[in-house]
Design a protein around this motif. Structure first.
Motif, PDB file in Angstrom:
ATOM      1  N   LYS A   5       0.687  -0.973  -0.127  1.00 10.10           N
ATOM      2  CA  LYS A   5       0.132   0.301   0.460  1.00 10.10           C
ATOM      3  C   LYS A   5       0.855   1.370   0.068  1.00 10.10           C
ATOM      4  CE  LYS A   5      -3.904  -2.151   0.760  1.00 10.10           C
ATOM      5  NZ  LYS A   5      -5.091  -2.017  -0.828  1.00 10.10           N
ATOM      6  N   GLU A   6       0.663   2.268  -0.256  1.00  8.42           N
ATOM      7  CA  GLU A   6       1.088   3.283  -0.595  1.00  8.42           C
ATOM      8  C   GLU A   6       0.863   4.410   0.804  1.00  8.42           C
ATOM      9  OE1 GLU A   6       0.673   5.445  -4.925  1.00  8.42           O
ATOM     10  OE2 GLU A   6      -0.894   6.365  -3.625  1.00  8.42           O
ATOM     11  N   LEU A   7      -0.439   3.820   1.661  1.00  9.45           N
ATOM     12  CA  LEU A   7      -0.608   5.058   2.974  1.00  9.45           C
ATOM     13  C   LEU A   7      -0.840   3.674   3.479  1.00  9.45           C
ATOM     14  CD1 LEU A   7      -1.515   8.868   2.990  1.00  9.45           C
ATOM     15  CD2 LEU A   7      -2.431   6.902   4.077  1.00  9.45           C
ATOM     16  N   HIS A   8      -0.485   3.843   4.769  1.00 14.02           N
ATOM     17  CA  HIS A   8      -1.691   2.606   5.895  1.00 14.02           C
ATOM     18  C   HIS A   8      -1.982   4.581   7.256  1.00 14.02           C
ATOM     19  CE1 HIS A   8       0.150  -1.011   4.697  1.00 14.02           C
ATOM     20  NE2 HIS A   8       0.698  -0.828   4.240  1.00 14.02           N
ATOM     21  N   LEU A   9      -3.655   4.427   6.968  1.00 14.79           N
ATOM     22  CA  LEU A   9      -3.791   5.502   7.817  1.00 14.79           C
ATOM     23  C   LEU A   9      -4.868   4.315   9.531  1.00 14.79           C
ATOM     24  CD1 LEU A   9      -5.863   8.315   7.072  1.00 14.79           C
ATOM     25  CD2 LEU A   9      -6.826   6.011   8.551  1.00 14.79           C
ATOM     26  N   ILE A  10      -3.897   4.229   9.997  1.00 16.50           N
ATOM     27  CA  ILE A  10      -4.394   3.899  11.429  1.00 16.50           C
ATOM     28  C   ILE A  10      -5.202   5.131  12.835  1.00 16.50           C
ATOM     29  CG2 ILE A  10      -4.153   3.282  13.856  1.00 16.50           C
ATOM     30  CD1 ILE A  10      -3.033   1.457  11.465  1.00 16.50           C
ATOM     31  N   ALA A  11      -6.663   4.898  12.429  1.00 14.12           N
ATOM     32  CA  ALA A  11      -7.397   5.718  13.573  1.00 14.12           C
ATOM     33  C   ALA A  11      -7.486   5.363  15.125  1.00 14.12           C
ATOM     34  CB  ALA A  11      -8.272   6.107  12.994  1.00 14.12           C
ATOM     35  N   VAL A  12      -7.379   6.096  15.688  1.00 16.87           N
ATOM     36  CA  VAL A  12      -7.605   5.310  17.224  1.00 16.87           C
ATOM     37  C   VAL A  12      -7.941   6.310  18.187  1.00 16.87           C
ATOM     38  CG1 VAL A  12      -5.301   5.935  18.023  1.00 16.87           C
ATOM     39  CG2 VAL A  12      -6.436   4.218  18.871  1.00 16.87           C
ATOM     40  N   ARG A  13      -9.130   5.954  19.324  1.00 15.83           N
ATOM     41  CA  ARG A  13      -9.550   7.340  20.426  1.00 15.83           C
ATOM     42  C   ARG A  13      -8.298   7.436  21.206  1.00 15.83           C
ATOM     43  NH1 ARG A  13     -15.666   6.859  22.930  1.00 15.83           N
ATOM     44  NH2 ARG A  13     -14.430   5.627  24.132  1.00 15.83           N
ATOM     45  N   ARG A  14      -8.243   8.561  21.416  1.00 11.78           N
ATOM     46  CA  ARG A  14      -7.294   9.165  22.741  1.00 11.78           C
ATOM     47  C   ARG A  14      -7.850   8.018  23.741  1.00 11.78           C
ATOM     48  NH1 ARG A  14      -2.469  11.407  22.491  1.00 11.78           N
ATOM     49  NH2 ARG A  14      -2.157  12.905  20.652  1.00 11.78           N
ATOM     50  N   ASP A  15      -8.134   7.427  24.142  1.00 14.71           N
ATOM     51  CA  ASP A  15      -8.341   6.692  25.451  1.00 14.71           C
ATOM     52  C   ASP A  15      -8.092   4.446  24.663  1.00 14.71           C
ATOM     53  OD1 ASP A  15     -10.757   6.126  23.539  1.00 14.71           O
ATOM     54  OD2 ASP A  15     -11.992   5.509  25.524  1.00 14.71           O
ATOM     55  N   MET A  16      -7.619   4.657  23.631  1.00 10.35           N
ATOM     56  CA  MET A  16      -7.308   3.836  23.503  1.00 10.35           C
ATOM     57  C   MET A  16      -8.486   2.457  23.236  1.00 10.35           C
ATOM     58  SD  MET A  16      -3.585   3.220  23.395  1.00 10.35           S
ATOM     59  CE  MET A  16      -3.176   3.001  25.223  1.00 10.35           C
ATOM     60  N   ALA A  17      -9.926   3.071  22.874  1.00 11.60           N
ATOM     61  CA  ALA A  17     -11.225   2.207  23.658  1.00 11.60           C
ATOM     62  C   ALA A  17     -11.286   1.602  21.368  1.00 11.60           C
ATOM     63  CB  ALA A  17     -13.001   2.758  24.194  1.00 11.60           C
ATOM     64  N   HIS A  18     -11.089   1.913  21.157  1.00 19.14           N
ATOM     65  CA  HIS A  18     -11.240   1.686  19.021  1.00 19.14           C
ATOM     66  C   HIS A  18     -10.495   2.263  18.452  1.00 19.14           C
ATOM     67  CE1 HIS A  18     -15.594   2.012  20.808  1.00 19.14           C
ATOM     68  NE2 HIS A  18     -15.547   3.087  21.898  1.00 19.14           N
ATOM     69  N   PHE A  19     -10.429   1.595  17.509  1.00 16.74           N
ATOM     70  CA  PHE A  19      -8.927   0.756  16.627  1.00 16.74           C
ATOM     71  C   PHE A  19      -9.612   0.529  15.208  1.00 16.74           C
ATOM     72  CE2 PHE A  19      -4.185   0.361  15.927  1.00 16.74           C
ATOM     73  CZ  PHE A  19      -4.975  -1.083  14.807  1.00 16.74           C
ATOM     74  N   GLN A  20      -8.742   1.646  14.617  1.00 16.74           N
ATOM     75  CA  GLN A  20      -9.282   1.012  12.726  1.00 16.74           C
ATOM     76  C   GLN A  20      -7.677   1.666  11.708  1.00 16.74           C
ATOM     77  OE1 GLN A  20     -12.394   2.957  11.045  1.00 16.74           O
ATOM     78  NE2 GLN A  20     -12.804   3.259  13.185  1.00 16.74           N
ATOM     79  N   HIS A  21      -7.457   0.875  11.339  1.00 12.99           N
ATOM     80  CA  HIS A  21      -6.480  -0.351  10.179  1.00 12.99           C
ATOM     81  C   HIS A  21      -7.064   0.459   9.029  1.00 12.99           C
ATOM     82  CE1 HIS A  21      -2.745  -1.977   8.895  1.00 12.99           C
ATOM     83  NE2 HIS A  21      -2.949  -1.069   7.877  1.00 12.99           N
ATOM     84  N   VAL A  22      -6.744   1.204   8.534  1.00 17.65           N
ATOM     85  CA  VAL A  22      -7.897   1.045   6.775  1.00 17.65           C
ATOM     86  C   VAL A  22      -6.542   1.913   6.027  1.00 17.65           C
ATOM     87  CG1 VAL A  22      -9.867   0.915   8.275  1.00 17.65           C
ATOM     88  CG2 VAL A  22      -8.831   3.341   7.235  1.00 17.65           C
ATOM     89  N   HIS A  23      -7.486   2.027   4.690  1.00 20.46           N
ATOM     90  CA  HIS A  23      -6.457   2.105   2.981  1.00 20.46           C
ATOM     91  C   HIS A  23      -7.353   3.068   2.675  1.00 20.46           C
ATOM     92  CE1 HIS A  23      -4.867  -1.761   4.632  1.00 20.46           C
ATOM     93  NE2 HIS A  23      -3.753  -0.796   5.359  1.00 20.46           N
ATOM     94  N   PRO A  24      -6.944   4.086   3.093  1.00 23.72           N
ATOM     95  CA  PRO A  24      -7.459   5.815   1.655  1.00 23.72           C
ATOM     96  C   PRO A  24      -6.617   5.527   0.757  1.00 23.72           C
ATOM     97  CG  PRO A  24      -5.394   6.141   3.332  1.00 23.72           C
ATOM     98  CD  PRO A  24      -5.873   5.064   3.949  1.00 23.72           C
ATOM     99  N   VAL A  25      -7.932   5.925   0.100  1.00 22.27           N
ATOM    100  CA  VAL A  25      -7.445   6.278  -1.509  1.00 22.27           C
ATOM    101  C   VAL A  25      -7.099   7.365  -2.248  1.00 22.27           C
ATOM    102  CG1 VAL A  25      -8.974   5.942  -4.068  1.00 22.27           C
ATOM    103  CG2 VAL A  25      -9.224   4.436  -2.082  1.00 22.27           C
ATOM    104  N   ARG A  26      -6.410   7.343  -2.821  1.00 26.27           N
ATOM    105  CA  ARG A  26      -6.045   9.121  -3.196  1.00 26.27           C
ATOM    106  C   ARG A  26      -6.139   9.252  -4.725  1.00 26.27           C
ATOM    107  NH1 ARG A  26      -0.648   9.928  -6.479  1.00 26.27           N
ATOM    108  NH2 ARG A  26      -0.816   8.066  -6.175  1.00 26.27           N
ATOM    109  N   ASP A  27      -6.439  10.206  -5.123  1.00 27.13           N
ATOM    110  CA  ASP A  27      -6.614  10.681  -6.328  1.00 27.13           C
ATOM    111  C   ASP A  27      -5.600  11.716  -6.951  1.00 27.13           C
ATOM    112  OD1 ASP A  27      -6.601  13.999  -5.340  1.00 27.13           O
ATOM    113  OD2 ASP A  27      -8.936  14.361  -5.250  1.00 27.13           O
ATOM    114  N   ALA A  28      -6.206  12.190  -8.151  1.00 18.96           N
ATOM    115  CA  ALA A  28      -4.215  12.675  -8.624  1.00 18.96           C
ATOM    116  C   ALA A  28      -3.666  13.784  -8.225  1.00 18.96           C
ATOM    117  CB  ALA A  28      -4.957  12.761 -10.079  1.00 18.96           C
ATOM    118  N   SER A  29      -4.303  14.750  -7.494  1.00 22.65           N
ATOM    119  CA  SER A  29      -4.194  16.247  -6.568  1.00 22.65           C
ATOM    120  C   SER A  29      -3.276  15.620  -5.531  1.00 22.65           C
ATOM    121  CB  SER A  29      -4.959  16.895  -6.324  1.00 22.65           C
ATOM    122  OG  SER A  29      -6.289  16.610  -5.723  1.00 22.65           O
TER     123      SER A  29
END
Length: 272
Positions: free
Chosen positions: A81-105
């Motif tokens: 992947k070109e980029l890995h995105l991790i989203a986590v709530r600051r109390d660490m109760a919720h976590f996601q590891h996803v891969h967004p899509v990039r446009d030409a810009s």
């Protein structure tokens, strides 16, 4: 392929460790600095379009601004992947590891399922022409009633439906150590793990307090003639300090990605 991710504490990609026993061990001693603490580093800045979001399913868009002041549009793949995105709530109760899509810009876009509270958004990427990957982080506030959760106590076993994942080894501060995860299903070892992003497992470690980020890849690789597809997946890693960490192990089986989360305490290495 589906991604089965429970966003609770009990069920549910900085520093990069290369594959190979000796490479991982040596890298642990060389790279003790976590990523994701800074929004801007080495001339690159993570720019989030909307730092205040609503709760529920939200479309998040962002850019990586390069040293020339323009959005980066050329990346090197890191684990497919070109980029890995991790989203986590600051109390660490919720976590996601996803891969967004990039446009030409150079704008990245992804849908995230967000609960109320403050979230840390990590972008893990390797700009083309730069020597090493890097991780930047930025906070986003999600509206609504926030109910913070206590971090679960340290435990060596996580149950994910019919799957049981156990952890062996100790996370050490400033010293490389081996962490081994064993995956069982219905009390039987899982010996047919599927490659996910070029590996049989991926490990993200986050430090409680500042959410300092470490993304570690396992020993060996699928198809190398030596690495077995389970039930054990091993990592050599190093904690930048003592303290409490949350480990997030991604693995794929029967075309579904699952994430097992562990609370661990890093102990300081013995000094002579």
């Amino acid at each position: 392929m589906t991604n089965e991710l429970d966003h609770t504490n009990h069920e549910s990609h900085g520093g990069h460790s290369p594959q190979g026993h000796r490479a991982g061990h040596d890298a642990g001693h060389r790279n003790t600095q976590p990523g994701g603490v800074l929004v801007s580093e080495h001339g690159y800045t993570l720019e989030l379009d909307a730092p205040i979001l609503g709760s529920g399913l939200q479309t998040v868009s962002f850019r990586i601004i390069g040293p020339d002041g323009q959005p980066v549009t050329e990346y090197q793949n890191v684990h497919e992947k070109e980029l890995h995105l991790i989203a986590v709530r600051r109390d660490m109760a919720h976590f996601q590891h996803v891969h967004p899509v990039r446009d030409a810009s150079g704008t990245w876009i992804i849908d995230l399922n967000l609960s109320s509270g403050v979230w840390r958004i990590f972008a893990d990427f390797h700009p083309a022409g730069r020597g090493q990957p890097m991780t930047l982080g930025i906070d986003a506030s999600v509206g609504g009633t926030y109910e913070p959760q206590q971090l679960p106590a340290a435990d060596r076993t996580v149950q994910l439906g019919t799957y049981t994942v156990t952890l062996e080894g100790e996370l050490m501060a400033n010293e490389a150590s081996e962490l081994t995860f064993t995956v069982n299903r219905n009390d039987e070892p899982v010996t047919d793990l599927q490659p996910y992003l070029g590996a049989f497992g991926h490990l993200v470690a986050l430090r409680r307090g500042d959410l300092a980020y470490l993304h570690v890849h396992p020993e060996g690789a699928p198809g190398d003639g030596q690495t077995e597809p389970g039930p054990k997946v091993s990592f050599f890693t190093i904690a930048p300090s003592g303290g409490t960490y949350r480990l997030h192990l991604d693995f794929q089986h029967e075309d579904t990605v699952r994430t097992a989360q562990f609370t661990v305490h890093a102990t300081a290495a013995a000094t002579s």
